[in-house]
Design an enzyme around this catalytic site. Structure first.
Site, PDB file in Angstrom:
ATOM      1  N   GLU A 171       0.721  -1.215   0.186  1.00 43.11           N
ATOM      2  CA  GLU A 171       0.025   0.092  -0.047  1.00 43.11           C
ATOM      3  C   GLU A 171       1.009   1.173  -0.227  1.00 43.11           C
ATOM      4  O   GLU A 171       2.142   1.131   0.175  1.00 43.11           O
ATOM      5  CB  GLU A 171      -0.906  -0.042   1.204  1.00 43.11           C
ATOM      6  CG  GLU A 171      -0.180   0.204   2.577  1.00 43.11           C
ATOM      7  CD  GLU A 171      -0.945   0.665   3.637  1.00 43.11           C
ATOM      8  OE1 GLU A 171      -1.710   1.944   3.323  1.00 43.11           O
ATOM      9  OE2 GLU A 171      -1.098   0.031   4.815  1.00 43.11           O
ATOM     10  N   LYS A 179      -2.776  -1.969  15.804  1.00 38.65           N
ATOM     11  CA  LYS A 179      -2.330  -0.860  16.925  1.00 38.65           C
ATOM     12  C   LYS A 179      -3.326  -0.785  18.057  1.00 38.65           C
ATOM     13  O   LYS A 179      -4.320  -0.747  17.940  1.00 38.65           O
ATOM     14  CB  LYS A 179      -2.054   0.481  16.408  1.00 38.65           C
ATOM     15  CG  LYS A 179      -0.785   0.593  15.491  1.00 38.65           C
ATOM     16  CD  LYS A 179      -0.416   2.010  15.709  1.00 38.65           C
ATOM     17  CE  LYS A 179       0.938   2.363  15.171  1.00 38.65           C
ATOM     18  NZ  LYS A 179       0.898   2.219  13.466  1.00 38.65           N
TER      19      LYS A 179
HETATM   20  N1  PSU Z   1      -2.272   1.526  10.888  1.00 36.58           N
HETATM   21  C1  PSU Z   1      -0.944   1.740  10.705  1.00 36.58           C
HETATM   22  N2  PSU Z   1      -0.187   2.319   9.902  1.00 36.58           N
HETATM   23  C2  PSU Z   1      -0.850   2.891   8.770  1.00 36.58           C
HETATM   24  C3  PSU Z   1      -2.306   2.866   8.566  1.00 36.58           C
HETATM   25  C4  PSU Z   1      -2.945   2.116   9.474  1.00 36.58           C
HETATM   26  O1  PSU Z   1      -0.333   1.264  11.779  1.00 36.58           O
HETATM   27  O2  PSU Z   1      -0.341   3.264   8.137  1.00 36.58           O
HETATM   28  C5  PSU Z   1      -2.895   3.393   7.534  1.00 36.58           C
HETATM   29  C6  PSU Z   1      -3.542   2.048   6.423  1.00 36.58           C
HETATM   30  O3  PSU Z   1      -3.315   2.783   5.292  1.00 36.58           O
HETATM   31  C7  PSU Z   1      -4.762   1.695   6.826  1.00 36.58           C
HETATM   32  C8  PSU Z   1      -5.177   3.285   7.214  1.00 36.58           C
HETATM   33  O4  PSU Z   1      -5.563   1.084   5.855  1.00 36.58           O
HETATM   34  O5  PSU Z   1      -4.183   3.979   7.880  1.00 36.58           O
HETATM   35  C9  PSU Z   1      -6.338   3.124   8.132  1.00 36.58           C
HETATM   36  O6  PSU Z   1      -7.093   4.323   8.121  1.00 36.58           O
HETATM   37  P1  PSU Z   1      -8.694   4.816   8.725  1.00 36.58           P
HETATM   38  O7  PSU Z   1      -8.397   4.024  10.171  1.00 36.58           O
HETATM   39  O8  PSU Z   1      -8.888   6.006   8.773  1.00 36.58           O
HETATM   40  O9  PSU Z   1      -9.487   3.678   8.144  1.00 36.58           O
END
Ligand code: PSU
Ligand code: MN
Length: 340
Positions: A54, A189
């Site tokens: 990604e 996390k």
């Molecule tokens: N968690 C991490 N590192 C990241 C992300 C999540 O530890 O870089 C990024 C990923 O691209 C994930 C996105 O798909 O954040 C999720 O965002 P949201 O919680 O807004 O859906």
């Protein structure tokens, strides 16, 4: 009784043969919206091992220049396993499957200026010819369109703490319920509510397995053990590849999460991290940060509050995931080539 069973058996066999035939040749998206490097294109057509990566992790997940360095070394680690890396992003409204070093550098420098692009953003970013960094959800969609069944990242999005009132649940979880891609990650996390995240994954029908020889404890990104268990445990890349093949043959159309614990020697002091997480969440609440801004804000603040300790761990675990994802891709390619 015997006849009914036989009918069922025959039906299943015919169904399975059709499914296999369909899976043997992936029709590449034939559109000016997709730019696929020749190397990746050939590998997909030959059912070779390819690993999707990604780009939100590059633009929003880590600071420059560590983001670009990590993206490059992750690609190298995938190659060392015998697989081909396919980093996915949107540049000027075109989906790029495989990025040049220049494109990686551009995205890394752009940081949050590149639009964080999840499922709901794709049509806008493409039609308005913008630059988009793909999240887990949108990378899954684009990897599926390109015919890449495995995807490596750091951590997936999940259910945020307090979701019972904020309703903040990452689109990643719903995507995992509707798109047949295997996501290799280090769990979620502990900025998130891990118990609720596992519940939503279960409701969405997502297969979740801890990828570890000794334990099925579900990992929490910086820590080996979140305090929860995965429903399944995968001991090696071949078993993981077999489960992906079964998922495809049944046409479940839902995803798989392989949760790989961070290597013990790279796991940071957990108390310092937990304190940083608690502070970062409190700050986000005080500043009324929510929606798509919340995850990047928390990641950035935790990196700052731990003075880089969390970033070093983040880099180590992504590299570990890349090694495992590359190995699974190699095994899956061997299985698929035998089947077809
Ligand atoms: N968690 C991490 N590192 C990241 C992300 C999540 O530890 O870089 C990024 C990923 O691209 C994930 C996105 O798909 O954040 C999720 O965002 P949201 O919680 O807004 O859906
Ligand atoms: Mn959210």
């Amino acid at each position: 009784m015997y006849n009914i069973n036989r009918k069922l058996f025959n039906f299943t066999r015919v169904g399975a043969v059709n499914v296999l035939r369909k899976r043997c040749f992936h029709a590449l998206p034939n559109s000016e919206r997709f730019v696929i490097t020749p190397e990746i294109k050939q590998a997909i057509e030959e059912r070779g091992p390819v690993v999707a990566l990604e780009s939100t992790i590059i633009s929003h997940g880590m600071p420059y220049p560590q983001n670009v360095e990590t993206a490059k070394s992750v690609e190298n680690i995938v190659r060392e396993q015998g697989a081909i890396p396919a980093t996915i992003a949107i540049l000027n409204g075109q989906v790029h499957i495989g990025l040049t070093d220049n494109a990686l550098e551009f995205l890394g420098k752009a940081g949050p200026e590149a639009q964080k692009t999840s499922r709901r953003d794709l049509a806008m970013i493409l039609s308005q010819k913008r630059n988009g960094a793909t999240t887990v959800a949108s990378t899954m969609i684009l990897a599926r369109a390109a015919g890449i069944p495995i995807f490596v990242t750091g951590g997936i999005g999940g259910v945020h703490r307090g979701a019972e009132s904020s309703f903040d649940i990452s689109a990643d979880l719903y995507e995992l319920g509707r798109t047949p891609i295997a996501v290799v990650c280090a769990g979620v996390k502990s900025i998130l509510d891990i118990q609720k995240t596992l519940e939503v994954l279960e409701s969405q029908g997502v297969t979740v397995a801890t990828f570890d020889r000794d334990s099925k404890r579900f990992p929490a990104f910086y820590t080996v053990d979140s305090g929860y268990e995965s429903p399944y445990q995968m001991k090696d890349a071949l078993d993981a590849a077999k489960s992906i093949l079964a998922n495809h043959q049944l046409e479940l159309n839902s995803g798989i999460v392989f949760a790989c614990p961070i290597p013990k020697e790279a796991a940071p002091d957990s108390e310092a991290i937990q304190a940083a997480i608690a502070n970062a969440i409190a700050e986000a609440r005080a500043k009324n940060i929510h929606g798509k801004e919340e995850t990047p804000y928390l990641l950035k603040r935790i990196n700052e509050l731990t003075r880089g300790e969390s970033l070093a761990a983040n880099i180590a675990l992504v590299k570990n995931n890349a090694r495992i994802g590359g190995q699974i891709a190699v095994k899956l390619s061997e299985l698929k080539r035998k089947e077809c």
